[in-house]
Write a protein that holds these residues in place. Structure first.
Motif, mmCIF file in Angstrom:
data_model
loop_
_atom_site.group_PDB
_atom_site.id
_atom_site.type_symbol
_atom_site.label_atom_id
_atom_site.label_comp_id
_atom_site.label_asym_id
_atom_site.label_seq_id
_atom_site.Cartn_x
_atom_site.Cartn_y
_atom_site.Cartn_z
ATOM 1 N N UNK A 57 0.614 -1.048 0.650
ATOM 2 C CA UNK A 57 0.090 -0.437 0.521
ATOM 3 C C UNK A 57 0.641 1.582 -0.288
ATOM 4 N N UNK A 58 2.107 1.082 1.092
ATOM 5 C CA UNK A 58 2.615 2.185 1.021
ATOM 6 C C UNK A 58 4.066 2.564 0.871
ATOM 7 N N UNK A 59 4.782 2.739 -0.286
ATOM 8 C CA UNK A 59 6.426 2.059 0.389
ATOM 9 C C UNK A 59 7.189 3.729 0.524
ATOM 10 N N UNK A 60 8.558 3.972 1.269
ATOM 11 C CA UNK A 60 9.394 5.122 1.228
ATOM 12 C C UNK A 60 10.345 5.119 0.855
ATOM 13 N N UNK A 61 10.921 5.506 -0.099
ATOM 14 C CA UNK A 61 12.501 6.339 0.097
ATOM 15 C C UNK A 61 12.922 7.548 0.818
#
Length: 436
Positions: A347-351
């Motif tokens: 659902x949510x991926x962060x860099x």
């Protein structure tokens, strides 16, 4: 009632201005502003800066700047642009990441090519990006908050604030007196502020989980000259210390080993780290920068980040060292939020980037996920969907689920290449310095 708005996209950022409801007075000011950029009947998406436009904007702001203070920001933006530079103007820029990306490419092409060549070059670049990203932006919205200007995320007015992490408000006895940084100030963040974080949660994060993230970068912060609340860190260890004077780092150590590969400094440092708290600190940053509407489905994630809980399994965190261009910001963040029902993707991926370090991580426990991305097959399937990561070598995948405190040792390795080497291991941390 409709809201009158105008949005600008420029090479050096952009912004949106709203005029409230479509009242006769608001509509007149709105029309007068547009006349600064367009002659009658000449409306189009892009505008070229001219001395005439700069003068018209200056006169407009002199008439309305006292009642609309944000007009001064517009004037400065226009005055700082060189004559001949092109910017985009519209009532609303697209919220969809793919469409927004295409407009950003169009803006670049308009400023680099003659108008007759714009169409073909724009098409070529858009197709090139799509070849690289595949269907990424068809499946995800991408949010990259600006870090060069002060931005308050959430409610600017204290009376309207509800804490994202405990749901407290002024009415329930919570206070919002402190400035809550969406990314820790120790990482150089002075601009991204979270309005909707109460003082109690701010203290909890600052005392309990954020030190486990910040400590990973102590040596790097000292060498980059990154200022936190107490300035650039001066670090003391058993076998040495690192100080900074006028932006120049100095290392004093008892044990310095010179080899054919470079110089190794054993600082004799030993600090404590809880891996799960490091992961929670990363996720807290994501929860601090995303829009309030995107918090829907992340209630269990918020509860895990805000409260100490028993140990649970978590997706691996991908870590790399990627050297950027001189002048790049010390930190940046990009959040991918899935907009489809393809549950093979998180659902949510962060860099998150700090200096040369890149962390890529999943927000766990989303109610909009059906997979935990814990097995190798689940992780590899989603990872291959992100070509900007899967096509780059050098990634390490760390398991940060443990709630047990470990001891971490710090050291410095200076290579002859002038590039940092070494990694942040599970039980050892290698600080980096560039060869001078």
């Amino acid at each position: 009632m409709d809201v009158l708005a105008v949005e600008f996209m420029m090479l050096k950022g952009g912004f949106r201005m709203e005029f409230g409801g479509a009242t006769p007075s608001g509509a007149e000011v709105y029309s007068e502003l547009l006349r600064c950029f367009y002659k009658a009947g000449e409306y189009k998406l892009w505008v070229t800066v001219t001395p005439e436009i700069k003068l018209d904007v200056k006169r407009f702001v002199s008439r309305h700047g006292k009642t609309h203070h944000y007009f001064h920001r517009l004037q400065k933006k226009i005055q700082d642009m060189p004559d001949g530079e092109i910017f985009l103007i519209a009532k609303d820029m697209p919220a969809d990441s793919s469409a927004k990306s295409e407009l950003e490419i169009l803006l670049e092409v308009l400023n680099e090519f003659d108008e007759a060549e714009v169409g073909a070059e724009w098409k070529r670049r858009v197709e090139s990006i799509k070849d690289f990203t595949g269907s990424l932006l068809d499946s995800y919205d991408l949010f990259t908050p600006r870090t060069d200007i002060r931005v308050t995320i959430g409610n600017a007015k204290k009376d309207d604030r509800v804490c994202r992490f405990c749901r407290g408000s002024l009415g329930t006895g919570s206070s919002f007196a402190k400035v809550a940084h969406a990314i820790p100030e120790a990482l150089g963040n002075k601009s991204l502020i979270l309005g909707d974080e109460c003082d109690e949660c701010n203290k909890y994060f600052g005392d309990s989980i954020e030190p486990h993230l910040i400590g990973q970068f102590d040596i790097y912060r000292a060498f980059l000259g990154v200022k936190g609340k107490s300035g650039v860190p001066n670090l003391k260890y058993t076998n040495g210390e690192i100080t900074s004077h006028n932006g120049v780092p100095t290392v004093i150590a008892k044990k310095i080993e010179v080899t054919d590969d470079g110089i190794f400094v054993d600082l004799g440092g030993a600090r404590k780290l809880t891996p799960a708290k490091l992961y929670r600190a990363l996720c807290k940053i994501t929860l601090s920068v995303i829009k309030a509407d995107d918090m829907i489905g992340l209630e269990d994630t918020v509860a895990w980040v805000r409260n100490d809980r028993p140990q649970v399994r978590l997706p691996k965190v991908a870590i790399n060292i990627v050297h950027g261009r001189p002048g790049d910001s010390n930190f940046s963040i990009a959040v991918f939020t899935r907009k489809t029902e393809d549950y093979t993707l998180p659902h949510v991926l962060t860099e998150l980037r700090f200096g040369a370090f890149v962390y890529v991580f999943i927000l766990p426990f989303s109610r909009k996920d059906k997979l935990g991305f814990l097995s190798d097959s689940e992780f590899e399937a989603f990872w291959s969907f992100f070509p900007m990561y899967s096509r780059v070598g050098g990634w390490r995948y760390q398991d940060l689920h443990s709630t047990q405190e470990i001891t971490v040792s710090d050291s410095i390795r200076v290579t002859h290449s002038g590039r940092p080497e070494g990694t942040l291991g599970d039980n050892a941390s290698t600080g980096q310095a560039q060869d001078q």
